[in-house]
Scaffold this active site. Structure first.
Site, PDB file in Angstrom:
ATOM      1  N   ARG A 205       0.810  -1.230   0.000  1.00 37.72           N
ATOM      2  CA  ARG A 205       0.000   0.000   0.000  1.00 37.72           C
ATOM      3  C   ARG A 205       0.840   1.276   0.000  1.00 37.72           C
ATOM      4  O   ARG A 205       0.356   2.350   0.371  1.00 37.72           O
ATOM      5  CB  ARG A 205      -0.988   0.010   1.172  1.00 37.72           C
TER       6      ARG A 205
ATOM      7  N   LYS B 152       2.596  11.097 -11.506  1.00 33.11           N
ATOM      8  CA  LYS B 152       1.787  10.151 -12.277  1.00 33.11           C
ATOM      9  C   LYS B 152       2.529   8.824 -12.401  1.00 33.11           C
ATOM     10  O   LYS B 152       3.665   8.777 -12.878  1.00 33.11           O
ATOM     11  CB  LYS B 152       1.488  10.706 -13.669  1.00 33.11           C
TER      12      LYS B 152
ATOM     13  N   GLU C  77       8.370  16.832 -25.952  1.00 31.35           N
ATOM     14  CA  GLU C  77       7.714  17.333 -24.744  1.00 31.35           C
ATOM     15  C   GLU C  77       8.236  18.725 -24.368  1.00 31.35           C
ATOM     16  O   GLU C  77       7.515  19.534 -23.796  1.00 31.35           O
ATOM     17  CB  GLU C  77       7.925  16.368 -23.582  1.00 31.35           C
TER      18      GLU C  77
ATOM     19  N   GLU D 137      -4.983  16.757 -11.525  1.00 29.68           N
ATOM     20  CA  GLU D 137      -5.478  17.003 -12.874  1.00 29.68           C
ATOM     21  C   GLU D 137      -6.986  17.265 -12.923  1.00 29.68           C
ATOM     22  O   GLU D 137      -7.685  16.811 -13.817  1.00 29.68           O
ATOM     23  CB  GLU D 137      -5.130  15.812 -13.789  1.00 29.68           C
TER      24      GLU D 137
ATOM     25  N   ARG E  39      -3.936  21.414 -14.588  1.00 28.53           N
ATOM     26  CA  ARG E  39      -2.937  20.420 -14.970  1.00 28.53           C
ATOM     27  C   ARG E  39      -3.265  19.791 -16.318  1.00 28.53           C
ATOM     28  O   ARG E  39      -2.382  19.233 -16.988  1.00 28.53           O
ATOM     29  CB  ARG E  39      -2.814  19.335 -13.883  1.00 28.53           C
TER      30      ARG E  39
ATOM     31  N   ASN F 239      -1.601  18.214 -21.139  1.00 33.57           N
ATOM     32  CA  ASN F 239      -2.035  17.231 -22.132  1.00 33.57           C
ATOM     33  C   ASN F 239      -2.020  17.792 -23.553  1.00 33.57           C
ATOM     34  O   ASN F 239      -2.466  17.122 -24.492  1.00 33.57           O
ATOM     35  CB  ASN F 239      -3.452  16.732 -21.805  1.00 33.57           C
TER      36      ASN F 239
ATOM     37  N   HIS G 290      -1.546  15.565 -26.601  1.00 30.48           N
ATOM     38  CA  HIS G 290      -1.655  14.170 -26.195  1.00 30.48           C
ATOM     39  C   HIS G 290      -2.924  13.470 -26.676  1.00 30.48           C
ATOM     40  O   HIS G 290      -2.924  12.250 -26.848  1.00 30.48           O
ATOM     41  CB  HIS G 290      -1.554  14.057 -24.675  1.00 30.48           C
TER      42      HIS G 290
ATOM     43  N   HIS H 219      -1.719  10.427 -28.387  1.00 30.47           N
ATOM     44  CA  HIS H 219      -1.865   9.095 -27.799  1.00 30.47           C
ATOM     45  C   HIS H 219      -2.554   8.141 -28.765  1.00 30.47           C
ATOM     46  O   HIS H 219      -2.201   6.957 -28.848  1.00 30.47           O
ATOM     47  CB  HIS H 219      -2.676   9.173 -26.506  1.00 30.47           C
TER      48      HIS H 219
ATOM     49  N   HIS I 256       6.769   8.195 -27.779  1.00 26.45           N
ATOM     50  CA  HIS I 256       5.782   9.089 -27.184  1.00 26.45           C
ATOM     51  C   HIS I 256       5.996  10.539 -27.606  1.00 26.45           C
ATOM     52  O   HIS I 256       5.051  11.235 -28.014  1.00 26.45           O
ATOM     53  CB  HIS I 256       5.821   8.979 -25.662  1.00 26.45           C
TER      54      HIS I 256
END
Length: 360
Positions: free
Chosen positions: A121, A143, A185, A235, A239, A243, A246, A250, A262
């Site tokens: 955990r 992330k 990026e 997000e 945030r 993206n 993306h 993606h 990517h």
């Protein structure tokens, strides 16, 4: 050394950026962690380059190190590989007082980060990104995730590290394609930020220029992302700006089935989206050409035949950013002026001018 602080409601950590930091890992980690058992996780490309060196530095600083590696590539970002690594850690009797260090690129950071977040955990995590893409993007912000079939990052959690160590000298072992991929990026972030950052991008005309300016490129990219993350960790609001490129990117990346990296897909996605917004009069005239020129200057792809596939629409509709029947699209009114446009899912094909099966 450049130090960037990331301060969140329940977490505060430093990003340290400097050439040669890999040789100081043991000292830097000892400043953050008490002696403990460490799972040092790398893929089988990075492990032969840096794992032994980092393990030795950590051992000399009083840590007990177990080295684990996995096959390089996006395919390893899976529940199967996650379970294999957790099984090895359990066999080596890791407990909640121990930690994970992700040493590698974006896949390693995502996979090892999720491993740390889920093992018992949650145990301590440090990120040591060795690729440009990971250094400027995925190692900061918390992330962590694995893929499910062809759906990227669909299973994961936000889990912040205790420290991020960025050594630009690790970029020397990258192929030119891997170096340039990460720059996709950087162009994205600079376009969002504008100002001096975009002015710096306008001076980058080759992979050699990327290498020469890599510490500053990383610092500027990380500072921008850190500011956004500190304002919106999970997000739910701004945030989402990160993206940019993306949504379409993606989709194209997934359809390429390993044929696109990517950062390459983000480059394609940014330009495709901005052309749509510019043609509709929702963005400054010529902005698409500006972004395209900065991408092409270093050899990034700026289009793909996959954009004409009817399968792009399916991937876009299944994007994890699709919320309450709407998809939020990030675009720019001008360099440094991002905005978010919410589009109903049933209108996304016409809005993005995506081919549909009915058109076949």
């Amino acid at each position: 050394m450049t130090e960037i602080s990331v301060t969140l409601p329940e977490k505060q950590y430093q990003v340290k950026i400097d050439r040669g930091l890999l040789a100081q890992v043991g000292t830097l980690v000892a400043e953050q962690w008490s002696p403990r058992k460490i799972a040092l996780v790398s893929d089988d490309n990075v492990a032969p380059l840096y794992q032994e060196r980092v393990a030795t530095s950590l051992t000399e600083a009083g840590f007990t190190v177990h080295c684990y590696d996995f096959p390089a590539g996006e395919a390893s970002k899976s529940l199967t590989v996650l379970a294999d690594l957790a099984r090895e850690m359990a066999k080596d009797a890791f407990n909640r007082d121990d930690g994970v260090i992700a040493l590698g690129g974006g896949v390693t950071g995502d996979l090892a980060g999720f491993l740390a977040a889920s093992y018992m955990r949650g145990i301590s995590l440090i990120q040591i990104p060795t690729s440009l893409l990971a250094q400027v993007d995925s190692s900061v912000g918390g992330k962590t995730a694995v893929d499910l079939d062809t759906i990227k990052n669909i299973i994961g959690v936000f889990y912040e590290p205790d420290l991020v160590i960025v050594d630009p000298d690790t970029l020397k072992t990258l192929t030119q394609r891997d170096l340039v991929e990460g720059y996709g990026e950087i162009v994205k972030t600079a376009a969002l930020k504008g100002g001096e950052f975009w002015q710096l991008i306008e001076t980058i005309n080759s992979p050699a220029d990327i290498m020469a300016h890599s510490p500053e490129l990383s610092a500027r990219s990380i500072q921008y992302k850190a500011n956004v993350v500190m304002a919106d960790e999970t997000e739910s609001g701004q945030r989402q700006l990160l993206n940019f490129g993306h949504t379409i990117g993606h989709a194209v990346e997934a359809l390429a089935d390993g044929g696109l990296r990517h950062g390459e897909a983000v480059s394609i996605g940014m330009i495709a989206l901005m052309q749509i917004f510019e043609d509709a009069g929702r963005a400054e005239a010529g902005i698409t050409a500006q972004i395209k020129a900065r991408s092409e200057a270093v050899g990034l792809p700026t289009t793909s035949p996959l954009l004409t596939s009817t399968k792009v629409l399916d991937k876009v509709k299944n994007d994890k950013k699709n919320r309450h029947g709407h998809l939020n699209l990030v675009s720019l009114k001008a360099i440094g002026e991002p905005e978010i446009t919410s589009v109903p899912s049933d209108e996304i094909a016409s809005f993005l001018k995506l081919p549909t099966r009915d058109a076949e």
